[in-house]
Design an enzyme around this catalytic site. Structure first.
Site, PDB file in Angstrom:
ATOM      1  N   GLU A 149      40.129  41.570  28.523  1.00 32.44           N
ATOM      2  CA  GLU A 149      39.199  40.528  28.103  1.00 32.44           C
ATOM      3  C   GLU A 149      38.972  40.665  26.595  1.00 32.44           C
ATOM      4  O   GLU A 149      38.376  41.627  26.132  1.00 32.44           O
ATOM      5  CB  GLU A 149      37.889  40.686  28.896  1.00 32.44           C
ATOM      6  CG  GLU A 149      36.846  39.658  28.583  1.00 32.44           C
ATOM      7  CD  GLU A 149      37.368  38.225  28.640  1.00 32.44           C
ATOM      8  OE1 GLU A 149      38.005  37.860  29.641  1.00 32.44           O
ATOM      9  OE2 GLU A 149      37.164  37.489  27.664  1.00 32.44           O
ATOM     10  N   SER A 150      39.497  39.707  25.858  1.00 33.68           N
ATOM     11  CA  SER A 150      39.522  39.849  24.394  1.00 33.68           C
ATOM     12  C   SER A 150      38.125  39.894  23.767  1.00 33.68           C
ATOM     13  O   SER A 150      37.923  40.550  22.745  1.00 33.68           O
ATOM     14  CB  SER A 150      40.351  38.730  23.767  1.00 33.68           C
ATOM     15  OG  SER A 150      39.829  37.471  24.111  1.00 33.68           O
ATOM     16  N   CYS A 188      48.624  39.647  25.963  1.00 33.75           N
ATOM     17  CA  CYS A 188      47.619  38.714  26.489  1.00 33.75           C
ATOM     18  C   CYS A 188      46.331  38.802  25.672  1.00 33.75           C
ATOM     19  O   CYS A 188      46.304  38.323  24.539  1.00 33.75           O
ATOM     20  CB  CYS A 188      47.430  38.978  27.984  1.00 33.75           C
ATOM     21  SG  CYS A 188      46.744  37.582  28.862  1.00 33.75           S
ATOM     22  N   ARG A 237      43.089  30.105  24.483  1.00 30.80           N
ATOM     23  CA  ARG A 237      42.792  31.086  25.529  1.00 30.80           C
ATOM     24  C   ARG A 237      42.747  30.396  26.891  1.00 30.80           C
ATOM     25  O   ARG A 237      42.398  29.233  26.992  1.00 30.80           O
ATOM     26  CB  ARG A 237      41.428  31.758  25.263  1.00 30.80           C
ATOM     27  CG  ARG A 237      41.423  32.665  24.069  1.00 30.80           C
ATOM     28  CD  ARG A 237      40.048  33.264  23.859  1.00 30.80           C
ATOM     29  NE  ARG A 237      39.600  34.007  25.009  1.00 30.80           N
ATOM     30  CZ  ARG A 237      38.326  34.290  25.263  1.00 30.80           C
ATOM     31  NH1 ARG A 237      37.378  33.894  24.447  1.00 30.80           N
ATOM     32  NH2 ARG A 237      38.004  34.977  26.330  1.00 30.80           N
ATOM     33  N   ILE A 242      48.289  36.005  33.694  1.00 33.24           N
ATOM     34  CA  ILE A 242      46.954  36.099  34.291  1.00 33.24           C
ATOM     35  C   ILE A 242      45.932  35.612  33.268  1.00 33.24           C
ATOM     36  O   ILE A 242      45.737  36.249  32.232  1.00 33.24           O
ATOM     37  CB  ILE A 242      46.638  37.562  34.677  1.00 33.24           C
ATOM     38  CG1 ILE A 242      47.705  38.117  35.614  1.00 33.24           C
ATOM     39  CG2 ILE A 242      45.239  37.669  35.300  1.00 33.24           C
ATOM     40  CD1 ILE A 242      47.635  39.624  35.824  1.00 33.24           C
ATOM     41  N   ARG A 243      45.317  34.496  33.529  1.00 35.45           N
ATOM     42  CA  ARG A 243      44.383  33.889  32.554  1.00 35.45           C
ATOM     43  C   ARG A 243      44.987  33.940  31.150  1.00 35.45           C
ATOM     44  O   ARG A 243      44.356  34.312  30.169  1.00 35.45           O
ATOM     45  CB  ARG A 243      43.021  34.605  32.570  1.00 35.45           C
ATOM     46  CG  ARG A 243      42.270  34.469  33.885  1.00 35.45           C
ATOM     47  CD  ARG A 243      40.864  35.043  33.823  1.00 35.45           C
ATOM     48  NE  ARG A 243      40.877  36.469  33.533  1.00 35.45           N
ATOM     49  CZ  ARG A 243      40.291  37.018  32.486  1.00 35.45           C
ATOM     50  NH1 ARG A 243      39.647  36.267  31.622  1.00 35.45           N
ATOM     51  NH2 ARG A 243      40.345  38.318  32.301  1.00 35.45           N
ATOM     52  N   HIS A 255      52.196  39.901  30.980  1.00 36.35           N
ATOM     53  CA  HIS A 255      51.906  41.330  31.125  1.00 36.35           C
ATOM     54  C   HIS A 255      53.147  42.143  31.510  1.00 36.35           C
ATOM     55  O   HIS A 255      53.408  42.324  32.708  1.00 36.35           O
ATOM     56  CB  HIS A 255      50.859  41.533  32.230  1.00 36.35           C
ATOM     57  CG  HIS A 255      49.489  41.105  31.854  1.00 36.35           C
ATOM     58  ND1 HIS A 255      48.525  41.988  31.421  1.00 36.35           N
ATOM     59  CD2 HIS A 255      48.923  39.881  31.831  1.00 36.35           C
ATOM     60  CE1 HIS A 255      47.413  41.329  31.150  1.00 36.35           C
ATOM     61  NE2 HIS A 255      47.625  40.048  31.391  1.00 36.35           N
ATOM     62  N   GLU A 288      53.506  45.269  31.490  1.00 35.20           N
ATOM     63  CA  GLU A 288      53.131  46.536  32.160  1.00 35.20           C
ATOM     64  C   GLU A 288      52.905  46.335  33.664  1.00 35.20           C
ATOM     65  O   GLU A 288      52.775  47.309  34.394  1.00 35.20           O
ATOM     66  CB  GLU A 288      51.875  47.133  31.494  1.00 35.20           C
ATOM     67  CG  GLU A 288      50.543  46.524  31.899  1.00 35.20           C
ATOM     68  CD  GLU A 288      50.290  45.134  31.298  1.00 35.20           C
ATOM     69  OE1 GLU A 288      51.156  44.617  30.567  1.00 35.20           O
ATOM     70  OE2 GLU A 288      49.219  44.563  31.567  1.00 35.20           O
TER      71      GLU A 288
HETATM   72  N1  GLN Z   1      41.804  35.243  29.248  1.00 31.22           N
HETATM   73  C1  GLN Z   1      41.647  36.567  28.699  1.00 31.22           C
HETATM   74  C2  GLN Z   1      40.993  36.516  27.314  1.00 31.22           C
HETATM   75  O1  GLN Z   1      40.793  35.471  26.817  1.00 31.22           O
HETATM   76  C3  GLN Z   1      42.988  37.271  28.585  1.00 31.22           C
HETATM   77  C4  GLN Z   1      43.546  37.559  29.940  1.00 31.22           C
HETATM   78  C5  GLN Z   1      44.460  38.718  30.031  1.00 31.22           C
HETATM   79  O2  GLN Z   1      44.552  39.556  29.108  1.00 31.22           O
HETATM   80  N2  GLN Z   1      45.107  38.825  31.160  1.00 31.22           N
HETATM   81  O3  GLN Z   1      40.707  37.530  26.776  1.00 31.22           O
END
Ligand code: GLN
Length: 205
Positions: A55-56, A86, A118, A147-148, A183, A185
């Protein structure tokens, strides 16, 4: 010369990246180690850095508060290789707006001249996997786990586009700085981590 790779250990996929790099070091028979780094002192000891997905906003706020954002920026500007995954790519960007809420004014490293959206592919429940390609760095086929995930909506003239998915930019590179929407990893394919470890090693010699 022994190589020391750090995984920024504020929040996110820390253990997964430690494991991927450990596997690569062993597979390639490279003399080196991978460590979790959080403090400015720990960061001062590394030759290359992975900023994991997560989560940034959390990664940004906490690294601002503990003083690591400043040293990270200094080291990357001096040429330290970095792989931002990400949320990690969001941290590297100059501008990041959220698809739904727009401006977030979150702390960023502002190293890579890219504009990001994002959560570009939707929320958690819209997560997906798709084959992508990064031909220019010798990875023609890779399992992208999204993922998101953000997408890159604009790049500066000196930023190389490594990969696109459905016309959206999902991996970029400028010099020693690499960013991916997906991702690596979370797959068993370590080719991108291998590429990164070799990049860090090549800068030591
Ligand atoms: N949506 C997340 C963000 O804005 C990033 C998602 C992720 O790192 N898988 O930080």
């Amino acid at each position: 010369m022994s190589v020391c790779i750090g995984v920024l250990a504020i929040q996110g996929d820390i253990q997964e990246n430690l494991l991927s790099v450990r596997t690569v070091l062993a597979d390639l028979g490279i003399d080196g180690k991978v460590i979790a780094v959080k403090t400015p002192h720990e960061i001062s000891q590394i030759d290359g850095l992975i900023i994991p997905g997560g989560e940034s906003t959390t990664i940004g706020q906490l690294s601002l508060v503990n003083g690591s954002l400043k040293i990270l920026k200094e080291k990357i500007e001096k040429g330290m290789p970095v792989l931002g995954i990400c949320a990690g790519m969001i941290m590297l960007s100059k501008t990041a707006d959220d698809r739904i809420v727009g401006k977030t004014n979150q702390p960023l490293l502002e190293i890579l001249d890219i504009k990001l959206e994002r959560n570009s592919f939707g929320r958690q429940r819209e997560s997906f996997e798709s084959d992508i390609s990064m031909e220019s760095i010798g990875i023609p086929k890779f399992n992208g786990v999204f993922i998101r995930a953000p997408s890159v909506s604009d790049v500066g003239s000196d930023v190389e586009i490594l990969s696109k998915l459905n016309e959206r930019i999902v991996a970029v590179k400028k010099g020693n700085v690499i960013g991916t929407s997906f991702h690596p990893e979370l797959t068993t394919d370590t080719s991108l981590h291998k590429y990164f470890v070799n990049l860090v090693k090549s800068k030591l010699n």
